[in-house]
Design a protein around this motif. Sequence first.
Motif, mmCIF file in Angstrom:
data_model
loop_
_atom_site.group_PDB
_atom_site.id
_atom_site.type_symbol
_atom_site.label_atom_id
_atom_site.label_comp_id
_atom_site.label_asym_id
_atom_site.label_seq_id
_atom_site.Cartn_x
_atom_site.Cartn_y
_atom_site.Cartn_z
ATOM 1 N N SER A 139 44.179 41.682 39.712
ATOM 2 C CA SER A 139 45.519 41.517 40.275
ATOM 3 C C SER A 139 45.537 41.681 41.795
ATOM 4 O O SER A 139 46.608 41.828 42.391
ATOM 5 C CB SER A 139 46.484 42.515 39.632
ATOM 6 O OG SER A 139 46.055 43.844 39.830
ATOM 7 N N THR A 140 44.369 41.680 42.421
ATOM 8 C CA THR A 140 44.168 41.688 43.878
ATOM 9 C C THR A 140 44.536 43.017 44.533
ATOM 10 O O THR A 140 44.631 43.092 45.760
ATOM 11 C CB THR A 140 44.934 40.553 44.601
ATOM 12 O OG1 THR A 140 46.323 40.886 44.684
ATOM 13 C CG2 THR A 140 44.754 39.214 43.899
ATOM 14 N N HIS A 170 42.592 30.209 40.988
ATOM 15 C CA HIS A 170 42.541 30.683 42.376
ATOM 16 C C HIS A 170 41.651 31.917 42.484
ATOM 17 O O HIS A 170 41.756 32.842 41.677
ATOM 18 C CB HIS A 170 43.944 31.006 42.888
ATOM 19 C CG HIS A 170 44.875 29.835 42.864
ATOM 20 N ND1 HIS A 170 44.934 28.908 43.880
ATOM 21 C CD2 HIS A 170 45.771 29.435 41.922
ATOM 22 C CE1 HIS A 170 45.833 27.984 43.579
ATOM 23 N NE2 HIS A 170 46.356 28.277 42.401
ATOM 24 N N ASP A 185 41.764 33.637 47.940
ATOM 25 C CA ASP A 185 43.083 33.021 47.788
ATOM 26 C C ASP A 185 44.042 33.990 47.106
ATOM 27 O O ASP A 185 44.762 33.642 46.178
ATOM 28 C CB ASP A 185 42.941 31.732 46.958
ATOM 29 C CG ASP A 185 44.124 30.788 47.137
ATOM 30 O OD1 ASP A 185 45.012 31.097 47.955
ATOM 31 O OD2 ASP A 185 44.178 29.772 46.425
ATOM 32 N N ALA A 186 44.043 35.227 47.590
ATOM 33 C CA ALA A 186 44.809 36.293 46.943
ATOM 34 C C ALA A 186 46.306 36.007 46.910
ATOM 35 O O ALA A 186 46.992 36.339 45.935
ATOM 36 C CB ALA A 186 44.538 37.622 47.642
ATOM 37 N N ASP A 187 46.844 35.392 47.957
ATOM 38 C CA ASP A 187 48.284 35.118 47.991
ATOM 39 C C ASP A 187 48.689 34.177 46.863
ATOM 40 O O ASP A 187 49.741 34.363 46.236
ATOM 41 C CB ASP A 187 48.679 34.516 49.340
ATOM 42 C CG ASP A 187 48.671 35.553 50.470
ATOM 43 O OD1 ASP A 187 48.694 36.761 50.144
ATOM 44 O OD2 ASP A 187 48.627 35.145 51.641
ATOM 45 N N SER A 188 47.882 33.162 46.593
ATOM 46 C CA SER A 188 48.183 32.232 45.496
ATOM 47 C C SER A 188 48.131 32.948 44.152
ATOM 48 O O SER A 188 48.934 32.675 43.261
ATOM 49 C CB SER A 188 47.196 31.062 45.506
ATOM 50 O OG SER A 188 47.357 30.277 46.662
ATOM 51 N N ARG A 197 48.768 36.150 43.653
ATOM 52 C CA ARG A 197 49.934 37.046 43.536
ATOM 53 C C ARG A 197 51.200 36.290 43.174
ATOM 54 O O ARG A 197 52.098 36.845 42.532
ATOM 55 C CB ARG A 197 50.128 37.804 44.854
ATOM 56 C CG ARG A 197 49.017 38.812 45.133
ATOM 57 C CD ARG A 197 49.135 39.417 46.510
ATOM 58 N NE ARG A 197 47.936 40.178 46.841
ATOM 59 C CZ ARG A 197 47.349 40.184 48.023
ATOM 60 N NH1 ARG A 197 47.839 39.434 49.014
ATOM 61 N NH2 ARG A 197 46.260 40.916 48.231
ATOM 62 N N ARG A 198 51.298 35.030 43.593
ATOM 63 C CA ARG A 198 52.489 34.247 43.262
ATOM 64 C C ARG A 198 52.536 33.883 41.778
ATOM 65 O O ARG A 198 53.588 33.477 41.289
ATOM 66 C CB ARG A 198 52.532 32.981 44.114
ATOM 67 C CG ARG A 198 52.939 33.232 45.563
ATOM 68 C CD ARG A 198 53.307 31.940 46.270
ATOM 69 N NE ARG A 198 52.143 31.079 46.465
ATOM 70 C CZ ARG A 198 51.383 31.112 47.548
ATOM 71 N NH1 ARG A 198 51.626 31.988 48.519
ATOM 72 N NH2 ARG A 198 50.356 30.291 47.663
ATOM 73 N N ARG A 199 51.423 34.017 41.097
ATOM 74 C CA ARG A 199 51.355 33.572 39.705
ATOM 75 C C ARG A 199 51.268 34.710 38.688
ATOM 76 O O ARG A 199 51.223 34.461 37.488
ATOM 77 C CB ARG A 199 50.151 32.632 39.535
ATOM 78 C CG ARG A 199 50.383 31.277 40.200
ATOM 79 C CD ARG A 199 49.098 30.521 40.451
ATOM 80 N NE ARG A 199 49.381 29.178 40.963
ATOM 81 C CZ ARG A 199 49.663 28.902 42.230
ATOM 82 N NH1 ARG A 199 49.701 29.885 43.123
ATOM 83 N NH2 ARG A 199 49.920 27.667 42.603
ATOM 84 N N HIS A 202 61.391 38.618 45.739
ATOM 85 C CA HIS A 202 60.860 37.291 45.412
ATOM 86 C C HIS A 202 61.589 36.188 46.187
ATOM 87 O O HIS A 202 61.373 35.009 45.903
ATOM 88 C CB HIS A 202 60.991 37.038 43.909
ATOM 89 C CG HIS A 202 59.937 37.720 43.092
ATOM 90 N ND1 HIS A 202 58.662 37.218 42.955
ATOM 91 C CD2 HIS A 202 59.958 38.868 42.369
ATOM 92 C CE1 HIS A 202 57.947 38.015 42.187
ATOM 93 N NE2 HIS A 202 58.702 39.032 41.821
#
Length: 332
Positions: A62-63, A77, A82-85, A87-89, A116
């Motif tokens: 989960s980064t 990802h 590409d941690a931001d991508s 986290r968005r999912r 969000h």
Amino acid sequence: MNTATQVSPTTRAAAISASGLRKSYGDKVVLDGIDLRIPEGTIFALLGPNGAGKTTTVEILSTLITADSGQARIAGHDVTSDADSVRRRIGVTGQFAAVDGLLTAEENLLLMADLHHLSKREGRRRAAELLERFELTEAARKNVATFSGGMRRKLDLAMTLVGRPRIIFLDEPTTGLDPRSRRVMWELIRNLVTDQGVTIFLTTQYLDEADQLADRIAVLDHGKLVAEGTADELKRTIPGGHVRLRFADEAHLATAAGFFGTAARDDESLTLRIPGDGTLADLRAVLDVLDSTGIQAESLTVHTPDLDDVFLTLTGRQNAPTHPNPQKESAR
């Protein structure tokens, strides 16, 4: 177990994949090279005793922390580059409810909607929808500090869903809940998968929870995956299945023992324990012998290994954390 899915999990894309994940803190190895592949729209349970590395695995995927080595991808990802991508999912629900006790249930959800970046109108619509789904509408404007443990856990999961994640990490989600609240949580988790196709990564010490929910189960011990499969597959790897016959007296016991040469005889309890794997064929064979010889048994019981046996055998632990007494549960 999730049975509503129509497509075989083996043919689906991987929602979560990992290869050679390792993590140490000083001289202590927490993860020692684990590999995972979890298909979309399934529930995966990671079992293990305290200190096995379950929470560390969730934190890496989960980064929240980085692995020392290895690779992991979430929805395609990379968790590092590409941690931001990622986290968005994803959504993450930890061992303890991360709700603000000074706010109402509705205010907690609206706060999450703001995080969000939802519009005020969409945030209120989403909050109302989740309050209804989790049967919290009547308590929407009550202070969360007054909530029971089960209500707090439901609200915590609802907050995780505000951003509509496709992959949810549930780290020991029913710790400390009473039996009724645990079953409510189980039903909510099942519905996320069957109704919305969400992928669930569940860590738990409760073996009955994994047995009830998971499509696949992995056992983690001392930082290594020591087994993986469906609940039934794992149970079949463990010896100890048998049919137990109890007789009215020693004469009947002795007669039966002569026909079941591999059976373990217990004169004190007047029982025979006949090895088998718990299949219908095994049971039918025992019944055929009883029928053809006219031997009368007072009772017959079938024992097949359960996840308790799997846990004890694979981890070598003397006390498996299974089927806990809810009155004695406590959050760790």
